[in-house]
Design an enzyme around this catalytic site. Sequence first.
Site, PDB file in Angstrom:
ATOM      1  N   SER A 139      -3.046  47.444  97.962  1.00 47.44           N
ATOM      2  CA  SER A 139      -4.055  46.959  98.913  1.00 47.44           C
ATOM      3  C   SER A 139      -5.289  46.535  98.128  1.00 47.44           C
ATOM      4  CB  SER A 139      -4.436  48.101  99.868  1.00 47.44           C
ATOM      5  OG  SER A 139      -5.622  47.809 100.576  1.00 47.44           O
ATOM      6  N   TYR A 152      -7.812  56.628 101.616  1.00 48.73           N
ATOM      7  CA  TYR A 152      -6.893  55.487 101.474  1.00 48.73           C
ATOM      8  C   TYR A 152      -7.130  54.794 100.132  1.00 48.73           C
ATOM      9  CZ  TYR A 152      -4.343  51.195 102.808  1.00 48.73           C
ATOM     10  OH  TYR A 152      -3.462  50.134 102.866  1.00 48.73           O
TER      11      TYR A 152
HETATM   12  N1  LIG Z   1      -2.060  46.145 107.543  1.00 47.37           N
HETATM   13  C1  LIG Z   1      -2.960  45.991 106.586  1.00 47.37           C
HETATM   14  O1  LIG Z   1      -4.103  45.553 106.834  1.00 47.37           O
HETATM   15  C2  LIG Z   1      -2.604  46.319 105.148  1.00 47.37           C
HETATM   16  C3  LIG Z   1      -3.468  45.851 104.155  1.00 47.37           C
HETATM   17  C4  LIG Z   1      -3.184  46.129 102.827  1.00 47.37           C
HETATM   18  C5  LIG Z   1      -2.078  46.880 102.490  1.00 47.37           C
HETATM   19  N2  LIG Z   1      -1.253  47.346 103.471  1.00 47.37           N
HETATM   20  C6  LIG Z   1      -0.108  48.166 103.063  1.00 47.37           C
HETATM   21  O2  LIG Z   1       1.075  47.515 103.451  1.00 47.37           O
HETATM   22  C7  LIG Z   1       2.103  48.469 103.700  1.00 47.37           C
HETATM   23  C8  LIG Z   1       2.686  48.219 105.078  1.00 47.37           C
HETATM   24  O3  LIG Z   1       1.651  48.259 106.031  1.00 47.37           O
HETATM   25  P1  LIG Z   1       1.822  47.711 107.527  1.00 47.37           P
HETATM   26  O4  LIG Z   1       0.543  47.094 107.914  1.00 47.37           O
HETATM   27  O5  LIG Z   1       3.066  46.940 107.646  1.00 47.37           O
HETATM   28  O6  LIG Z   1       1.898  49.102 108.299  1.00 47.37           O
HETATM   29  P2  LIG Z   1       2.959  49.692 109.354  1.00 47.37           P
HETATM   30  O7  LIG Z   1       3.390  48.639 110.320  1.00 47.37           O
HETATM   31  O8  LIG Z   1       2.348  50.958 109.869  1.00 47.37           O
HETATM   32  O9  LIG Z   1       4.222  50.021 108.447  1.00 47.37           O
HETATM   33  C9  LIG Z   1       4.315  51.184 107.661  1.00 47.37           C
HETATM   34  C10 LIG Z   1       5.773  51.416 107.369  1.00 47.37           C
HETATM   35  O10 LIG Z   1       5.877  52.550 106.504  1.00 47.37           O
HETATM   36  C11 LIG Z   1       6.904  53.379 107.015  1.00 47.37           C
HETATM   37  N3  LIG Z   1       6.697  54.768 106.625  1.00 47.37           N
HETATM   38  C12 LIG Z   1       5.638  55.554 106.898  1.00 47.37           C
HETATM   39  N4  LIG Z   1       5.852  56.785 106.414  1.00 47.37           N
HETATM   40  C13 LIG Z   1       7.085  56.761 105.830  1.00 47.37           C
HETATM   41  C14 LIG Z   1       7.898  57.734 105.178  1.00 47.37           C
HETATM   42  N5  LIG Z   1       7.473  58.994 104.999  1.00 47.37           N
HETATM   43  N6  LIG Z   1       9.114  57.356 104.718  1.00 47.37           N
HETATM   44  C15 LIG Z   1       9.554  56.098 104.889  1.00 47.37           C
HETATM   45  N7  LIG Z   1       8.840  55.131 105.497  1.00 47.37           N
HETATM   46  C16 LIG Z   1       7.625  55.480 105.966  1.00 47.37           C
HETATM   47  C17 LIG Z   1       6.884  53.189 108.519  1.00 47.37           C
HETATM   48  O11 LIG Z   1       8.184  53.442 109.075  1.00 47.37           O
HETATM   49  P3  LIG Z   1       8.658  54.777 109.805  1.00 47.37           P
HETATM   50  O12 LIG Z   1       7.484  55.295 110.589  1.00 47.37           O
HETATM   51  O13 LIG Z   1       9.796  54.303 110.655  1.00 47.37           O
HETATM   52  O14 LIG Z   1       9.099  55.677 108.707  1.00 47.37           O
HETATM   53  C18 LIG Z   1       6.584  51.704 108.621  1.00 47.37           C
HETATM   54  O15 LIG Z   1       7.776  50.958 108.578  1.00 47.37           O
HETATM   55  C19 LIG Z   1       1.448  49.834 103.522  1.00 47.37           C
HETATM   56  O16 LIG Z   1       1.713  50.325 102.231  1.00 47.37           O
HETATM   57  C20 LIG Z   1      -0.036  49.533 103.701  1.00 47.37           C
HETATM   58  O17 LIG Z   1      -0.844  50.481 103.062  1.00 47.37           O
HETATM   59  C21 LIG Z   1      -1.487  47.072 104.802  1.00 47.37           C
END
Ligand SMILES: NC(=O)c1ccc[n+]([C@@H]2O[C@H](COP(=O)([O-])OP(=O)(O)OC[C@H]3O[C@@H](n4cnc5c(N)ncnc54)[C@H](OP(=O)(O)O)[C@@H]3O)[C@@H](O)[C@H]2O)c1
Length: 254
Positions: A139, A152
């Site tokens: 991120s 975070y």
């Molecule tokens: N959205 C943003 O603004 C943003 C910005 C920068 C970086 N990111 C990064 O991008 C990545 C994805 O984010 P997103 O926005 O797509 O969020 P999201 O929709 O909440 O997706 C998170 C994913 O991680 C999985 N997860 C959580 N805990 C887990 C565990 N213990 N084991 C396996 N899977 C797990 C969840 O699936 P289950 O609950 O089904 O396990 C879900 O599929 C993250 O690393 C986040 O930090 C996001």
Amino acid sequence: MTSVAIVTGASSGIGAATARRLAREGFHVLAAARRADRLADLVAGIERAGGSATAVTCDVTSDESVAGLATAAAQAPGPVTLLVNNAGGARGLDPVESGSVGDWQWMYDVNVLGTLRVTQALLPALESSGAGTIVVVSSTACFTVYEGGGGYAAAKHAQTAVAGTLRLELCGRPVRVVEIDPGMVRTDEFGLVRFDGDADRAASVYAGVAEPLVAEDVADCIAWCATRPHHVNIDRLVVRPLAQAAQHKVHRVG
Ligand SMILES: NC(=O)c1ccc[n+]([C@@H]2O[C@H](COP(=O)([O-])OP(=O)(O)OC[C@H]3O[C@@H](n4cnc5c(N)ncnc54)[C@H](OP(=O)(O)O)[C@@H]3O)[C@@H](O)[C@H]2O)c1
């Protein structure tokens, strides 16, 4: 032979979009996350679109569960050439002085130790493919801090340290390490997880921002990095919406 890509956190947001995109690129995708029902829907959608994928229920905070992912990878229909460490997220927006230790622990476990655990388990397969790629979805919080984002940012700084260290340690071996650092991405669940299901608070993050990034934008970046010729290593790709010049500098209308 079909190459196999493993995507963690594939049940929603960036991970689901990446799984769909990599399937369109011709990979057989192992879609891993904890929610089996979501993964089943994702795989069905990929197959309807003409791609191929396998759902693997996996909790990246569990050694046993990640061992199961490695077993599934060994049974996949081709060499494992790509691992996308995407599972992760944020919990809370509290200042350091009052932040929940439990929230910080969760963020470290999923983002950092999850990446470590899955990478360790899949590295032998990636290396034996002769042309492996490890993508780490960190991120912009990996290189800057903001009020309330201490836990975070600490986790994402650490995840980035893992990626950088790994790239040094793997130099001379056939596995490249790519780090993707997105800024503001509007996904359905990131904010809900961060704010414990508070939909209004989650939506307020994107208030007035005409076009935040969406999951498909990040998937596009991941797919581009992963499909460069293997001698080309995109060390780090920072991607933000046009409206976000920096963490603290966001153009909002109204
Ligand atoms: N959205 C943003 O603004 C943003 C910005 C920068 C970086 N990111 C990064 O991008 C990545 C994805 O984010 P997103 O926005 O797509 O969020 P999201 O929709 O909440 O997706 C998170 C994913 O991680 C999985 N997860 C959580 N805990 C887990 C565990 N213990 N084991 C396996 N899977 C797990 C969840 O699936 P289950 O609950 O089904 O396990 C879900 O599929 C993250 O690393 C986040 O930090 C996001």
